[in-house]
Design an enzyme around this catalytic site. Sequence first.
Site, PDB file in Angstrom:
ATOM      1  N   TYR A 136       0.855  -1.182   0.000  1.00  0.00           N
ATOM      2  CA  TYR A 136       0.000   0.000   0.000  1.00  0.00           C
ATOM      3  C   TYR A 136       0.897   1.241   0.000  1.00  0.00           C
ATOM      4  O   TYR A 136       1.803   1.355  -0.800  1.00  0.00           O
ATOM      5  CB  TYR A 136      -0.971  -0.057   1.196  1.00  0.00           C
ATOM      6  CG  TYR A 136      -2.136   0.880   1.041  1.00  0.00           C
ATOM      7  CD1 TYR A 136      -2.957   0.829  -0.081  1.00  0.00           C
ATOM      8  CD2 TYR A 136      -2.413   1.840   2.012  1.00  0.00           C
ATOM      9  CE1 TYR A 136      -4.012   1.708  -0.240  1.00  0.00           C
ATOM     10  CE2 TYR A 136      -3.476   2.718   1.862  1.00  0.00           C
ATOM     11  CZ  TYR A 136      -4.277   2.650   0.734  1.00  0.00           C
ATOM     12  OH  TYR A 136      -5.308   3.519   0.573  1.00  0.00           O
ATOM     13  N   LYS A 189     -20.527 -20.342  -9.903  1.00  0.00           N
ATOM     14  CA  LYS A 189     -19.861 -20.176 -11.196  1.00  0.00           C
ATOM     15  C   LYS A 189     -18.431 -19.683 -10.986  1.00  0.00           C
ATOM     16  O   LYS A 189     -17.496 -20.135 -11.663  1.00  0.00           O
ATOM     17  CB  LYS A 189     -20.654 -19.180 -12.038  1.00  0.00           C
ATOM     18  CG  LYS A 189     -20.246 -19.125 -13.507  1.00  0.00           C
ATOM     19  CD  LYS A 189     -20.566 -20.441 -14.207  1.00  0.00           C
ATOM     20  CE  LYS A 189     -20.306 -20.375 -15.701  1.00  0.00           C
ATOM     21  NZ  LYS A 189     -21.432 -19.808 -16.456  1.00  0.00           N
TER      22      LYS A 189
END
Length: 770
Positions: free
Chosen positions: A40, A95
Amino acid sequence: MSKEKKRREALIYHAKPQPGKIKIVPTKPYATQRDLALAYSPGVAEPCLEIKKDTEQVYKYTAKGNIVAVISNGTAVLGLGDIGPEASKPVMEGKSLLFKIFADIDGIDIELDTKDVDKFVETVKIMAPTFGGINLEDIKAPEAFEIERRLKEELDIPVMHDDQHGTAIISAAALLNALELAGKKMEKVRIVISGAGAAAVSCTRLYKAFGARDENIVMLDSKGVIRSDREHLSTEKKEFATDRKIDTLEEAVKDADVFIGLSIADILSTAMLKSMAKKPIVFAMANPDPEINYQLAVKTRKDIIMATGRSDHPNQVNNVLGFPFIFRGALDVRATKINEAMKMAAVKALANLAKQPVPEQVNIAYGETRLTFGKEYIIPKPFDPRLIAEIPPAVARAAMESGVAKAPITDWKRYKEELLARSGDDKKVMRLLMSRAKARPKKIVFAEADQLDVLKAAQIAYEEKIAHPILLGNRVIIETMMKELEFDADIPIIDQYETASLKKREHYAQRYWEGRRRKGSTLYSAKSRMRERNYFGAMMVLEGDADGMISGYSRSYSSVVRPIFEVIGRAGEVSKAATVHIMITSRGPLFLADTSINIDPTAEELAEISRMTANLAHAFGFDPVIALLSYANFGASNHPHARKVRDAIRILHEKHPEMVVDGEIQTDYALNRELHQSQFPFSKLAGKKVNTLIFPNLESANITYKLLKELHAADTIGPIMLGLRKAVHILQMGASVEEMVNMTAVAVIDAQEREKRKLAKSKGKSGSWA
């Protein structure tokens, strides 16, 4: 299993131990302040600036290139219809799960609360920079056509509505092969399409791309034949309207060569089937019940070539054969779209794969002696490990040749190797295990069935058709717990203390005494032992009243081993029994031996353990690559411990030169291919992926498998017993329900192998699993 119990199980599966089926995990180190500063602020600014200069760098510095959005508005979910975006989320998560396990693609499910086409398209466009591709899912027609068309035109990443194109691609591959077998040509066959939804339209368009002619196609919807003189037809239906003056399915299928069912159950009658042309091709793909029952169809027409959407019949048209691998190929060349050329390439690759020799691993998974191209095998199986190495390259090549690839592949050999490394072998062995056991279930004795967890495992084995359980134990306790578990099944319960078991006890005692009367046993002691469940259960297997047995949940390993060895004993050609644990790791399955029995095996015994473990790996469909482990590498130490392993290798190389085995070698060198290749290029293991580890003693093997299990939460199968006369396996005390179910499957497969060996022996052939 009752409908209510199935419902509860499904809900618990999705809710526990953590809600949902997917999560995000880090791919970079994050343990130190330095790691976090790179991940970060301030380190993250550097890739941001690079991407600002060149947007394409987003593929280099972020996960975009491996993320597919699975997007729905919940308007056409499975067979549930318009249930809304929130209710569709479990399906979209599912899925995403399939994307990951079959092609190592990170699927992120997104559910949009809108039925407005403009809003849907605009929302997806706004989010598109996040993703490498868009998989549209469960959106009702005709909106689905418009949404996909616009997104394909307006975005520069792959977009595919799988409900349309997935079924089309898989069924087209099956149809090409079916036509070849029937000796028919696509441009001449008469095709009837029952159904006019998104999948039906896409299927028909793709068949036309392969040569089917408009004048030979009849499509039906719920009102009957779609005729050109019908009013109020949608654009898609007008495309397939016929000029023929017919109205019903019965009229349409007369003399037809091909029936494609994407509609409702039992719509095609036997009379209609009989009216079709010679060698009819019937793809009845309605789920869960096809347009005509499979058994009824093949009984009605012996010359039929048939496919369904079901896994319990040959030729399953399963979308999982397509979408993971199509997106994989598209992502890997940074395709700007999935075009017709890429879809047709996937069709041809699938069709061609079905004609190639089938790996033994696939035969084993489906309980087949030898799958070969023919009426009952016109399309590859979902467990075929070659799919990821064949379909993505075909799709990627087509993307490059059609000019939509932004990052062309140049080294195809390396690309295939990378694909195989993504193939998700960590869980495949579990799926193979269960699938094979279900192919030919065997009678398995659960010797501690009056223990709650053992009974739960027996229930799962019964309900999942893995085995035919025989419950051994206190009848009252078993029947009480069965009521609590809603285990409503007519299966044998045997209480060895009951009067009803007296005749069997007497018979087993006599047979046991006959086998051990010169080993200190008396008939009286034999009768006493038949009151003990492990003696009684083992005798059931020995006498053929059961095919296999599992025990050991409530007692120490050593206390269960003794009756098993006394009753069952070693196979005639085996000098030492041994055990193997299969560890399901992220690098694939690892076979570890000997983990439970031999404290300090000799060189000869290590060689024998290696041979039996290799046979086990073969029985599970894996080519064993075996390392015999030590604290030293290839003669670096002359200590007796190292010499023992070295001598075992010498024996194996002399007696079994066909085996891929080497040592003595340290564990890191065995498992690290690059390290091994650089230091020991002369080794039989050089450049190979080791999947079998043979330990020098029980201490090292037992410690290692338990460390792997606890520190890495690795699933385990075992200990699998090798070298006994019958299929008997001993659990670790306190094994979980899942571990017991796995071991039940192992016992079933063991019994299957023994049956196969017996048949092979009668034909003068050798067996495979000692």
